[in-house]
Design an enzyme around this catalytic site. Structure first.
Site, PDB file in Angstrom:
ATOM      1  N   GLU A 392       0.803  -1.235   0.000  1.00  0.00           N
ATOM      2  CA  GLU A 392       0.000   0.000   0.000  1.00  0.00           C
ATOM      3  C   GLU A 392       0.829   1.274   0.000  1.00  0.00           C
ATOM      4  O   GLU A 392       0.393   2.291   0.528  1.00  0.00           O
ATOM      5  CB  GLU A 392      -0.957   0.014   1.188  1.00  0.00           C
ATOM      6  CG  GLU A 392      -1.999  -1.099   1.146  1.00  0.00           C
ATOM      7  CD  GLU A 392      -3.056  -0.970   2.228  1.00  0.00           C
ATOM      8  OE1 GLU A 392      -2.751  -0.400   3.279  1.00  0.00           O
ATOM      9  OE2 GLU A 392      -4.177  -1.457   1.998  1.00  0.00           O
ATOM     10  N   GLU A 455      -6.353  -8.026  -0.647  1.00  0.00           N
ATOM     11  CA  GLU A 455      -7.020  -7.925   0.654  1.00  0.00           C
ATOM     12  C   GLU A 455      -8.454  -7.457   0.434  1.00  0.00           C
ATOM     13  O   GLU A 455      -8.724  -6.680  -0.481  1.00  0.00           O
ATOM     14  CB  GLU A 455      -6.340  -6.885   1.569  1.00  0.00           C
ATOM     15  CG  GLU A 455      -4.955  -7.235   2.022  1.00  0.00           C
ATOM     16  CD  GLU A 455      -4.348  -6.156   2.921  1.00  0.00           C
ATOM     17  OE1 GLU A 455      -5.095  -5.449   3.627  1.00  0.00           O
ATOM     18  OE2 GLU A 455      -3.114  -6.017   2.894  1.00  0.00           O
TER      19      GLU A 455
HETATM   20  C1  GAL Z   1      -4.898  -2.833   4.896  1.00  0.00           C
HETATM   21  C2  GAL Z   1      -3.450  -3.173   5.230  1.00  0.00           C
HETATM   22  C3  GAL Z   1      -3.356  -4.306   6.204  1.00  0.00           C
HETATM   23  C4  GAL Z   1      -4.285  -4.092   7.350  1.00  0.00           C
HETATM   24  C5  GAL Z   1      -5.655  -3.979   6.803  1.00  0.00           C
HETATM   25  C6  GAL Z   1      -6.692  -3.868   7.878  1.00  0.00           C
HETATM   26  O1  GAL Z   1      -5.019  -1.568   4.374  1.00  0.00           O
HETATM   27  O2  GAL Z   1      -2.771  -3.519   4.068  1.00  0.00           O
HETATM   28  O3  GAL Z   1      -2.047  -4.437   6.663  1.00  0.00           O
HETATM   29  O4  GAL Z   1      -3.917  -2.924   8.000  1.00  0.00           O
HETATM   30  O5  GAL Z   1      -5.732  -2.835   5.993  1.00  0.00           O
HETATM   31  O6  GAL Z   1      -7.941  -4.086   7.315  1.00  0.00           O
END
Ligand code: GAL
Length: 745
Positions: A392, A455
């Site tokens: 990110e 994710e």
């Molecule tokens: C994302 C991040 C993860 C975690 C997640 C929580 O943005 O890449 O490491 O923080 O959010 O939902």
């Protein structure tokens, strides 16, 4: 010298939670140091609610090292799998070197500093502060790194000229010309030395299947190593999800006098490709159904031994039925990856980092991390992608051109990827990966070939295992909704839900108690209903799954303000529900709402067949059918009484090596063995025999379950755990601790 000698360097350390001037001196009085065994956490913490500066300090490890008599011209290395976060090593009071970065291994050559045939003192000063010069630090990071020499260590004695590393690269595995290009990297050969010979032999168990030789001139030491090509491998099975065939590649180095060094690596032959039409393994489309994993464990951070690391891979593959995992956001334990190879669990491995990119020195370390990650892990067939972008982070072309080039130069057999949260960011990698946290799990339409959702869910829906039934069920349905969408469009290679297990984090993230409750299982690896959804997606031939997303209780249904509609996650094709033996519902999977999932959830109106005025509540029995045949049955008590305490250990045997560990799960159940989700109370544990407890004692029940780990010491014997519940009496478990050889130094 004879063949190389490699042995554990985990035992016999002494530890002090502070910096010690002259820590490497042989005559230092270290009697006040504590005896410890690696993997080791610099401090033991509560599982949550702790101060996250508590592990950020400089500490000192010392160890005496008795070396054998000089084998003649040998070289000696201390290899550490992971020291969090910076290490300075001294031997006999002399500084040997330092290393920055806790997620990749570090090796120190001790040759010029040691006394053969005598006593030596190794000392490691470990800085576990979040130093902004070391990735991932410098900005905010949503996970804790913890501290200490938290992975295993080894001592390695090799001849003056030796095989430093081997990359056995499978080539053209789907054709008749299948081969391994075995790249051998040598160390220590003088340029004018006479030619050496390399042999690479492929073994299936004890049987040598094929071998090849090659002569190499030391002067000619190409950056890519010396390649020995081994063909004739057609009889070997491929590495696949269900049959992950693994073979040994033994590389031997010869001089005129004979074999001087031997190294062994393990490989699997598979073809993995990301295309515009999705991901293909060995020519067959596979939708990646995965979860992100952090390596955090309660109390000790990352400092769990091989067995416990491997268990996580088993949970992901065999309990959650995932076919893929992303090692968010760093290279993880080699033992975890070994287990992924053995279980057929695909891996997206990622460089360390989280949103932040530092100065030039930081970037150099990030590039070093990418190189170290690829070199450490290039033989794992489970790894299908190198993550070469800081998770990110914003576009940073000069850094990501470098990281991509490093990965491609070292390994042209795997694509690179990089995880972003801005869909229009610059794509320098081979595979586009996006963290897509769309509301209600709605994903962006794929706009790149080989599109991966790295994710989803996570902070959109934090869920404690003890949250009310609407919430835990809704978390499960969010994961189901996203996987349904991924399954419905071939352009998606697949996706990784955020995340497998709840994890420790800083105060600015998560629930304010140093935990992000984003897992489909909690930090103790106890499943939430969302785990039931993942589990239900496997083929019923592998396992018949029937997991309700609700718990059965008298009051929590629609007419009293509860959910009413209970989801059942199952790979059966029909479910019948009975209350007290009377059929109340005949259910089919909800293909209308989940048209693409291999196994859509069922929905059960919990008021079915129960008159609203009825004040008694019967037992619920669910029957799962496959093709008209009863395949599984589960019964849930309607009495609402805590009936039994049960105790189960993950393993029946441990090694007496001072660090081996296993999980102990204590549950309060109804009369059918189903966990009572609101059971509270403290369970007292009496442990006798050669192990120590990692965890609270008394240990509180959280939603009917309490978890601790047992850590073996160095004595063999039987460990007995007696768990004492204030009302339900005692339950007992035993674990045998097996004798293992002492360390040689
Ligand atoms: C994302 C991040 C993860 C975690 C997640 C929580 O943005 O890449 O490491 O923080 O959010 O939902």
């Amino acid at each position: 010298m004879g063949p190389r000698v490699v042995g554990s360097l985990n035992r016999g350390w002494r530890y002090h939670a502070g910096a010690v001037p002259g820590s490497g001196r042989g005559d230092l009085d270290d009697r006040h140091f504590a005896p410890v065994t690696l993997p080791h956490s610099n401090v033991t913490l509560p599982w949550h609610g702790f101060d996250d500066t508590a592990y950020q300090f400089v500490s000192t490890y010392r160890r005496h090292l008795r070396l054998p008599a000089d084998p003649g011209g040998a070289r000696v290395f201390a290899d550490f799998d992971g020291v969090m976060t910076a290490a300075t090593l001294t031997v006999n009071g002399r500084r040997v070197g330092d290393h920055r970065g806790g997620y990749v291994p570090c090796s120190f050559e001790l040759t010029d500093h040691v006394r053969w045939g005598g006593d030596n003192v190794l000392a490691v000063e470990v800085d576990s502060t979040e130093r902004p010069d070391i990735p991932p630090f410098g900005g905010h990071v949503d996970y804790l790194a913890f501290g200490g020499i938290y992975r295993e260590a080894r001592l390695r004695i090799v001849p003056a000229t030796f095989v430093r590393e081997v990359f056995a690269k499978p080539v053209d595995v789907l054709t008749g010309a299948r081969r391994l290009d075995v790249r051998c990297f040598l160390d220590g050969a003088a340029p004018d030395a006479p030619p050496l010979r390399l042999k690479a032999a492929v073994h299936d168990g004890d049987r040598c299947v094929a071998a090849a030789w090659r002569e190499v001139a030391p002067a000619d030491s190409p950056d890519g190593g010396h390649t020995v090509t081994v063909s004739g491998l057609e009889q070997l099975g491929l590495w696949d999800l269900d049959h992950p065939g693994l073979y040994r590649v033994v590389v031997s180095l010869y001089d005129a006098g004979g074999c001087i060094d031997t190294v062994e690596v393990r490989v699997g032959l598979r073809d993995a490709r990301f295309t515009a039409e999705g991901f293909f393994l060995n020519g067959r489309r596979v939708k990646l159904r995965g979860l992100n994993r952090h390596q955090t464990f309660p109390h000790v951070g990352g400092a769990m031994p091989a067995r416990v690391q491997r268990r996580d891979a088993r949970i992901l593959r065999q309990e959650l039925k995932c076919n893929a995992v992303r090692t968010s956001h760093y290279p993880q334990s080699p033992s975890f990856l070994d287990a992924c190879d053995e279980l057929g669990l695909l891996v997206f491995e990622e460089m360390p980092g989280w949103q932040h990119v530092g100065d030039e020195g930081w970037k150099d370390l990030a590039c070093r991390d990418v190189e170290a990650m690829v070199r450490r892990d290039w033989n794992h067939p489970s790894i299908i992608l190198w993550g070469v972008r800081v998770n990110e982070s914003f576009d940073c072309p000069e850094l990501y051109r470098r990281t991509n080039a490093i990965a491609r130069r070292l390994d042209d057999s795997r694509p690179t990827s990089g995880v972003r949260y801005l869909p229009d960011s610059e794509l320098l990698e081979d595979v586009f990966a996006l963290n897509d946290f769309g509301p209600d799990g709605l994903l962006l339409a794929p706009n790149h070939a080989g599109y991966l959702v790295s994710e989803f869910a996570g902070h959109m829906f934090p869920t404690k295992r003890t949250d009310n039934v609407e919430r835990v069920q809704a978390q499960a349905l969010l994961h189901a909704t996203v996987h349904d969408r991924l399954a419905g469009d071939d352009r998606y290679a697949g996706g990784f839900g955020w995340c497998a297990f709840d994890y420790n984090t800083h105060a600015e993230f998560g629930s304010g108690d140093r935990v992000c409750y984003h897992g489909v299982a909690d930090i103790f690896r106890v499943p939430k209903p969302a785990a039931g959804f993942y589990r239900s997606q496997c083929d019923s031939g592998e396992e018949v799954v029937l997991e309700p997303g609700f718990h059965w209780s008298a009051g929590d249904h629609a007419e009293y303000g509860g959910p009413g509609r209970g989801a059942i996650f199952s790979n059966c094709d029909r479910v019948l529900a009975y209350v007290d033996g009377a059929l109340v519902a005949d259910l089919l999977p909800d293909h209308k709402s989940f048209p693409h999932l291999p196994h859509a959830p069922f929905f059960f109106d919990q008021t079915s067949g129960i008159a609203p005025w009825r004040r008694t509540w019967g037992d619920l029995t669910l029957e799962g059918y496959l093709g008209g045949t009863l395949a599984t049955t589960k019964t849930f008590s309607g009495r609402g009484v805590d009936r039994a305490l049960c105790v189960l250990t993950d393993d029946e045997e441990l090694d007496a090596d001072g660090s081996d560990a296993t999980r102990v799960v204590l549950r309060v159940t109804d009369e059918y063995g189903v966990t009572r989700p609101h059971a509270t109370g403290a369970i007292r544990l009496e442990v006798s025999g050669p192990a120590a407890l990692v965890g609270d004692n008394p240990v509180p029940l959280i939603g009917g379950v309490a978890v601790v780990w047992l850590r073996a010491d160095e004595r063999p014997g039987t460990v007995r755990v007696v768990a004492i519940h204030p009302d339900l009496g005692t339950a007992t478990a035993e674990v045998a601790v097996r004798e293992v050889a002492a360390e040689r130094w």
